[in-house]
Design a protein around this motif. Structure first.
Motif, PDB file in Angstrom:
ATOM      1  N   LEU A 164       0.855  -1.193   0.000  1.00 38.20           N
ATOM      2  CA  LEU A 164       0.000   0.000   0.000  1.00 38.20           C
ATOM      3  C   LEU A 164       0.890   1.240   0.000  1.00 38.20           C
ATOM      4  N   ASP A 165       0.460   2.230  -0.790  1.00 38.64           N
ATOM      5  CA  ASP A 165       1.201   3.502  -0.778  1.00 38.64           C
ATOM      6  C   ASP A 165       1.192   4.087   0.620  1.00 38.64           C
ATOM      7  N   THR A 166       2.208   4.865   0.911  1.00 39.96           N
ATOM      8  CA  THR A 166       2.219   5.556   2.203  1.00 39.96           C
ATOM      9  C   THR A 166       1.089   6.580   2.213  1.00 39.96           C
ATOM     10  N   THR A 167       0.513   6.769   3.398  1.00 42.88           N
ATOM     11  CA  THR A 167      -0.568   7.744   3.510  1.00 42.88           C
ATOM     12  C   THR A 167       0.031   9.142   3.584  1.00 42.88           C
ATOM     13  N   ASP A 212       9.322   2.962   4.039  1.00 42.58           N
ATOM     14  CA  ASP A 212       8.483   3.485   2.963  1.00 42.58           C
ATOM     15  C   ASP A 212       8.887   3.008   1.576  1.00 42.58           C
ATOM     16  N   ARG A 235       7.116   0.298  -0.127  1.00 40.17           N
ATOM     17  CA  ARG A 235       5.715   0.630  -0.385  1.00 40.17           C
ATOM     18  C   ARG A 235       5.571   1.569  -1.577  1.00 40.17           C
ATOM     19  N   THR A 236       6.696   1.924  -2.201  1.00 44.63           N
ATOM     20  CA  THR A 236       6.617   2.800  -3.375  1.00 44.63           C
ATOM     21  C   THR A 236       6.162   1.985  -4.571  1.00 44.63           C
ATOM     22  N   MET A 237       5.059   2.399  -5.149  1.00 41.45           N
ATOM     23  CA  MET A 237       4.536   1.631  -6.272  1.00 41.45           C
ATOM     24  C   MET A 237       3.852   2.582  -7.251  1.00 41.45           C
ATOM     25  N   GLN A 273       6.826  11.577   3.967  1.00 38.77           N
ATOM     26  CA  GLN A 273       6.150  10.518   3.217  1.00 38.77           C
ATOM     27  C   GLN A 273       5.498  11.104   1.977  1.00 38.77           C
ATOM     28  N   GLY A 274       5.649  10.414   0.901  1.00 42.09           N
ATOM     29  CA  GLY A 274       5.119  10.912  -0.370  1.00 42.09           C
ATOM     30  C   GLY A 274       6.241  11.375  -1.279  1.00 42.09           C
ATOM     31  N   ASN A 331       8.894   9.798  -1.774  1.00 41.06           N
ATOM     32  CA  ASN A 331       9.426   8.634  -2.480  1.00 41.06           C
ATOM     33  C   ASN A 331       8.834   8.456  -3.874  1.00 41.06           C
ATOM     34  N   ASP A 332       7.630   9.005  -4.107  1.00 41.40           N
ATOM     35  CA  ASP A 332       7.009   8.835  -5.414  1.00 41.40           C
ATOM     36  C   ASP A 332       7.728   9.631  -6.501  1.00 41.40           C
ATOM     37  N   ARG A 341       0.477  10.168  -8.128  1.00 43.34           N
ATOM     38  CA  ARG A 341      -0.359   9.071  -7.640  1.00 43.34           C
ATOM     39  C   ARG A 341      -1.737   9.080  -8.287  1.00 43.34           C
TER      40      ARG A 341
END
Lengths: 206, 643
Positions: free
Chosen positions: A34-37, B158, B161-163, B200-201, B203-204, B304
């Protein structure tokens, strides 16, 4: 059937499975990646409790990371339920629960039902936080406790049921008041709002 | 506001709009909207409205687009083949989308990672890659403090969880090698940018770069047989530098996280209100907080929300936009919410459904054209913003004139007769104005495209609204600004001048009337003129005031604050050091002084003492001996006596 609207926040350290828990509860799905929130995410779900109450849960999933705390804190206001999640395979996530609890009571007021959740119980082989430790912490702080697994869907439903049952019980005993039946909303820019809400709550409590 | 749409961006968007209009035009030709192929700015602006009615492109336009894309690819090739690449041309061309095969290098050039001189590329790349290796050694492969360890732990949690959207079925982002690459990039970036550090975030963003740069070497959707360490090392360093350069443009936004995000959300809210007032009201009534859904858009730059291909296309425009793309991004977000298909859906929804919809936008069915529409939509919102700003200030000016009129003239009714006679005055006053106005208009004039096509509409719509609006009896005379005279002007400068001259004329008429009774009127006129210039015009033309994002100012404030703290600390440390040095010097000197005296004295004393003791001992000993001798003598005598 009596109907209630409850606001529920899910909080806790990063990467303990808060979003997975919600995904399992709301969509009956599980995904390891799951993506990080980022910030706050919202879900809603209607559930039946003991086939006597119809409960609409507004669930606010908050980001675990420190940077977002200033934003997520705004969403604690007016919450009836707080789910504080930790990871049984990660000692660090259990260590600082005290400060998380403090934050919950600070941001939402005393009148909130808090449920401590030890998640990832499917990884029993990698467990580092014992069940007893979780139980003891919950007893000491006078909150509910349950261990769940979002992966194989153990106790996920029950966790939400336990919490809502407690809220309903408090309402029936007159110890808690649901301010309004419409979903409660939060605005960052209106600073007078919380005071009003608190006043409403106080008058309701007395 | 002006930062969001530099001329090259507007030019590109108008071209995109033209293309869209052209493709829509071919499919609509039977219905008789054939003028869409015109390339002039005015028609393209007019066609902006029509484009929205035709959001689903058909196969015809698809075909046309693919042809256009082939041409596009050739155009890129011709620019990139030059020994010194023309950055401006590349930028202008890239805004409309970059062909996949050129994307890695074009991004690197436009982000300023590579210089325009092609012969330098090889050297710079190897330099930068070596530098990155050194950074990794310095931060990642050395001793870490407890804080660094928590940071690294967070990144480690994290990264797996990067996708990126559309890659959950492929092995690339599940491989541990790639996780390590991403982990190093994020960690080293956080260490080199301690003011922001990891959130967080983030990483995208490098994930997108990694994917784009990897397309140079391997098939990112396939299995990873071609992937080797050499490729990964190169891509890792490139990604790190491009991430740094991209984030440098957004820095002031994230340094003070809470404020930056709030400011963006407020701006977004205002833009949505301009475009869809009903929707904005609905969102407000439902208590739908913009931060709730827009935070992720702001942080992950919509990566995202869109599938990889679409996100690339959008980022082409962002990167081509230049260092201020962050401002532009907010307009794109506003255009996204107000996507025509979604507005009616959103308006029907209640709070919880609204949020859920906005958090999971149904963009799976979107294609490249939707991004084009999105960019054009962003520009439309920008035009609306200008329009409202102009309306606001024009209203202010008119109100000012009204208040002046009601104050200075009591006999307004007589003016009607003078209107027809005053055509000469008109010319005179407009000449007068032309001398002073241009100097003030300059800031907007630097961006002539902004106003050129739309000033007419703005003035006309304003006049209409004024006609309907019953302001006062005197405003009814203002319609001497008739439509034909406005339409005759082509540039904003003249229009503004005309607007003012006409207002002025109207005012002058009053003054002429009054001058019969009041001799001071010429002075009043000068006063009012200067008042307009100083009070109203600057507020209208001051772009920084219109733009709510005072982020640059904040950055400067931030830096000066830091500098002051550092200088203060340095001064403080310096003073303390000085004091310490003086103190130690004094003590050393005094100690030495005292020591020298002390030692000599004490030595003397010792000597004296010892001598004393020795003499004492001697005395005691002799006494002892004599006593002993006496005793001995006595005892001997006793013995003798006994005997």
């Amino acid at each position: 059937m009596e109907e209630f609207h409850f606001k529920c926040i899910v909080t806790g350290p990063p990467c303990v499975g808060k979003s997975s828990l919600l995904l399992q509860f709301c969509e009956k799905e599980f995904s390891a990646e799951l993506d990080t929130t980022v910030g706050v995410e919202f879900q809603s779900k209607t559930m039946e409790l003991d086939s006597t109450y119809k409960i609409k849960l507004e669930i606010w999933d908050t980001a675990g990371q420190e940077s977002f705390r200033s934003i997520t804190n705004n969403y604690y206001r007016g919450a009836h339920i707080a789910l504080l999640v930790y990871d049984i395979t990660n000692r660090q996530s259990f260590q600082y629960l005290g400060s998380w609890l403090e934050e919950i009571s600070q941001m939402s007021g005393e009148n909130i039902v808090t449920l401590l959740i030890g998640n990832k119980s499917d990884h029993n082989d990698r467990r580092v936080v014992k069940v007893e430790e979780g139980e003891r912490f919950a007893r000491e702080n006078n909150i509910l406790f349950i261990e769940t697994s979002a992966k194989d869907n153990t106790n996920v439903e029950k966790a939400f049921e336990d919490a809502t049952r407690q809220v309903v019980k408090l309402i029936k005993e007159g110890k808690m008041v649901v301010v309004n039946k419409k979903p409660q909303t939060v605005s960052l820019n209106q600073k007078e709002d919380p005071k009003q809400q608190q006043q409403q709550k106080k008058s309701g409590c007395c | 506001m002006a930062l969001a749409f530099p001329p090259h961006a507007i030019q590109s968007i108008l071209e995109i709009a033209n293309n869209l209009a052209a493709s829509a035009g071919t499919s609509n030709q039977q219905t008789g909207s054939g003028d869409a192929s015109s390339t002039s700015n005015i028609t393209s602006a007019a066609s902006l409205v029509r484009i929205n009615d035709d959001l689903t492109p058909n196969w015809m336009s698809e075909l046309k687009m693919s042809q256009a894309r082939n041409n596009n690819s050739l155009a890129f090739k011709s620019i990139l083949d030059q020994p010194v690449i023309n950055i401006d041309r590349l930028r202008a061309l890239s805004f409309g989308g970059i062909p996949m095969e050129h994307r890695p290098i074009v991004w690197q050039i436009l982000l300023n990672y590579l210089p325009p001189e092609k012969k330098l590329h090889g050297r710079i790349l190897s330099d930068k890659r070596n530098q990155y290796v050194q950074l990794v050694q310095k931060f990642y492969q050395s001793e870490m403090s407890p804080d660094d360890k928590t940071l690294l732990n967070q990144v480690k949690l994290d990264v797996p969880r990067t996708m990126p959207k559309g890659f959950s079925q492929t092995p690339l982002f599940k491989s541990t090698i790639l996780h390590l690459v991403l982990e190093r990039i994020l960690y080293v970036w956080s260490k080199t940018n301690p003011l922001i550090s990891y959130f967080q975030g983030l990483n995208d963003i490098p994930a997108q770069f990694l994917l784009v740069f990897l397309t140079q070497y391997i098939n990112i959707h396939g299995n990873l047989t071609d992937l080797n360490c050499d490729i990964l090392d190169k891509v890792e360093a490139d990604t790190f530098w491009c991430l740094s350069l991209l984030m440098n443009n957004l820095k002031n936004r994230f340094i003070n996280f809470h404020d930056g995000i709030n400011r963006m959300a407020m701006k977004l809210e205002r833009l949505v209100k301009l475009k869809e007032e009903n929707l904005s009201k609905h969102l407000q009534n439902e208590g739908c907080d913009f931060i709730l859904f827009s935070l992720r858009w702001m942080i992950c730059l919509l990566s995202r929300e869109f599938e990889f291909r679409l996100c690339n296309r959008l980022w082409d425009s962002y990167i081509a936009h230049g260092p201020n793309f962050g401002y532009f991004h907010i307009y794109v977000c506003a255009a996204l919410i107000t996507t025509k298909e979604w507005v009616p859906v959103l308006q029907k929804r209640e709070f919880s459904d609204l949020i859920v919809f906005l958090q999971r936008l149904p963009t799976d069915s979107w294609n490249i054209h939707h991004i084009d529409h999105l960019l054009v939509g962003a520009y439309q919102i920008f035009l609306l913003e200008i329009q409202s700003a102009v309306q606001e200030s024009t209203k202010k000016i008119v109100q000012f004139f009204i208040s002046q009129n009601t104050n200075s003239s009591s006999s307004i009714d007589n003016n009607n007769n003078n209107n027809d006679n005053s055509s000469n005055d008109d010319n005179n006053s407009s000449n007068n104005n032309d001398q002073s106005v241009p100097t003030i208009i300059e800031p907007i004039d630097k961006n002539p495209l902004l106003l050129e096509n739309h000033m007419k509409n703005i003035y006309l719509s304003f006049l209409k609204s004024q006609n309907n609006h019953q302001l006062s009896s005197s405003i009814n005379q203002v319609p001497i600004i008739n439509n034909s005279s406005i339409a005759a002007f082509n540039n904003p400068q003249q229009q503004l001048a005309a607007g003012f001259s006409l207002l002025n004329k109207h005012f002058l008429n009053n003054q002429n009337n009054n001058s019969n009774s009041n001799n001071n009127s010429p002075i009043d006129l000068e006063q009012i003129k200067s008042k307009i210039m100083t009070e109203f015009l600057p507020s209208y033309l001051n772009i920084s005031q219109i733009s709510p994002e005072s982020a640059d100012e904040e950055m400067i404030k931030h830096i000066t604050l830091h500098l002051m703290v550092i200088i203060g600390a340095l001064l403080f440390v310096g003073v303390i050091l000085l004091v310490v040095i003086i103190c130690t010097c004094l003590t050393i000197i005094s100690l030495e002084y005292y020591n020298s005296i002390d030692v000599s004295i004490s030595l003397d004393q010792h000597r004296f003492n010892i001598r004393n003791i020795i003499t004492q001992i001697d005395d005691i000993q002799t006494l002892d001996i004599t006593i002993n001798l006496c005793l001995l003598n006595q005892s001997i005598e006793n013995v003798r006596l006994k005997i």
